[in-house]
Write an enzyme that holds these catalytic residues in place. Structure first.
Site, PDB file in Angstrom:
ATOM      1  CD  GLN A 178      50.240  40.489  64.032  1.00  0.00           C
ATOM      2  OE1 GLN A 178      50.034  41.357  63.180  1.00  0.00           O
ATOM      3  NE2 GLN A 178      51.291  39.701  63.987  1.00  0.00           N
ATOM      4  CG  ASP A 188      50.408  48.186  44.156  1.00  0.00           C
ATOM      5  OD1 ASP A 188      51.083  47.265  43.688  1.00  0.00           O
ATOM      6  OD2 ASP A 188      49.710  48.067  45.181  1.00  0.00           O
ATOM      7  CG  HIS A 244      49.232  44.961  47.086  1.00  0.00           C
ATOM      8  ND1 HIS A 244      50.046  45.663  46.238  1.00  0.00           N
ATOM      9  CD2 HIS A 244      50.000  43.978  47.625  1.00  0.00           C
ATOM     10  CE1 HIS A 244      51.263  45.144  46.268  1.00  0.00           C
ATOM     11  NE2 HIS A 244      51.258  44.114  47.090  1.00  0.00           N
ATOM     12  NE  ARG A 279      43.043  36.326  46.689  1.00  0.00           N
ATOM     13  CZ  ARG A 279      44.191  36.981  46.706  1.00  0.00           C
ATOM     14  NH1 ARG A 279      45.302  36.370  46.357  1.00  0.00           N
ATOM     15  NH2 ARG A 279      44.254  38.253  47.083  1.00  0.00           N
ATOM     16  NE  ARG A 283      56.278  47.137  42.577  1.00  0.00           N
ATOM     17  CZ  ARG A 283      55.906  46.019  43.182  1.00  0.00           C
ATOM     18  NH1 ARG A 283      54.617  45.674  43.189  1.00  0.00           N
ATOM     19  NH2 ARG A 283      56.792  45.244  43.782  1.00  0.00           N
TER      20      ARG A 283
END
Length: 322
Positions: free
Chosen positions: A107, A154, A182, A93, A157
């Site tokens: 960016q 989320d 998230h 990760r 959902r």
């Protein structure tokens, strides 16, 4: 209105762009779309631009495709940062976070140098919360809460799952909250939810909440990948539209939505950590809903997801992106 969308050739953008062009998000303002892609995907994005042109949307003024961030973000009033580096098989990760830092750092700097003063940023590409923290760090002269990450998917959902359980419409439900990241540690919280103005938490079985509802919402993305063979694109695009539309036009009276943005210290979440909290949009600005009572069980779940966010921030800080 100038709107930049990164990952312009991807599946989420393919669902998102046509909805932006119809006026669904920005109302009756004419829209200029800027699609940013990596060089190898520019031609595919140009094909999307051709389809947008062929749709003859009355509000769509132009569609430009580029692989240059400065060009894509020039004068942008809204930016949907969709393109990200996905986690690959066997990748740690921390390595995935670093790979995204190399995308979202530049960016963010390009946005700082080229975007409009009233810029609104929604980070969709995962890990969205920490990618948003990286972007916000590159815009020190702007309000950090103008950089958000998407937990609206989320939130949606959670509403859908709860409505199915209660046998009602999602529009009958208000005051849902998704706390934190998230990720699988997120906490969809029904404590404050109302159905037609009446609390629902007392009507719900604790075992269902712990064993079905919370893990079901958190694991929905993985479930869709297993069933569909691809990640959720259309529902992500729909949630991105919901997020930006409410941000600009305001949330309904008496309701709030879940928004991941740099913390102001509310609810014990460290300042600057990009965590999902309940928010209302007032006069075009997100405002954290404050004063909610947090019980011990809620506190433990919020602390767990915030701890994950802090570890992600530490990883990208060690890599030099914060």
């Amino acid at each position: 209105m100038t709107v930049a969308v990164t990952g312009g050739a991807g599946q989420i953008a393919y669902s998102l762009l046509f909805r932006l062009a119809t006026g669904e998000v920005f109302g009756d303002r004419p829209v200029r779309l800027r699609l940013l892609e990596i060089p190898d995907a520019v031609r595919a994005a140009e094909g999307v631009a051709m389809e947008l042109a062929d749709s003859a949307f009355p509000l769509l003024r132009s569609v430009d495709v580029t692989d240059d961030a400065a060009t894509a973000f020039d004068g942008a009033e809204a930016a949907f940062l969709v393109g990200a580096s996905p986690r690959t098989k066997g990748q740690e990760r921390a390595d995935m976070l670093t790979a995204n830092g190399a995308i979202f750092g530049p960016q963010g700097r390009a946005l700082a140098e080229n975007a409009a003063d009233d810029l609104r940023v929604l980070v969709v590409g995962n890990p969205a919360n920490t990618n948003a923290a990286i972007v916000a760090a590159q815009l020190p002269d702007r309000d950090p809460r103008r950089v958000t990450a998407m937990t609206r998917l989320d939130h949606n959902r959670a509403l859908a799952r709860l409505a199915e359980k209660l046998g009602c419409a999602t529009t009958d439900l208000t005051r849902m909250t998704v706390w934190g990241n998230h990720s699988s540690t997120q906490f969809p919280d029904v404590t404050e939810v109302l159905r037609d103005g009446r609390p629902v938490a007392g009507d719900l079985d604790a075992t269902w909440l712990e064993q079905d509802f919370i893990p079901g919402v958190a694991g929905r993305g993985a479930e869709i990948i297993e069933v569909r063979g691809r990640s959720s694109a259309a529902s992500a695009a729909s949630a991105a539209c919901d997020h930006m539309r409410d941000w600009i036009h305001g949330t309904p009276e008496g309701d709030w939505v879940s928004v991941a943005l740099p913390s102001d210290g509310s609810y014990g979440i460290p300042e600057g950590v990009v965590a999902s909290v309940p928010c209302r949009s007032v006069d075009g600005e997100w405002r954290t809903v404050t004063g909610l009572e947090i019980g011990d069980a809620q506190r433990a779940k919020i602390d767990r997801t915030v701890a994950e966010l802090r570890s992600e921030v530490d990883a990208v800080r060690d890599a030099g992106f914060l």
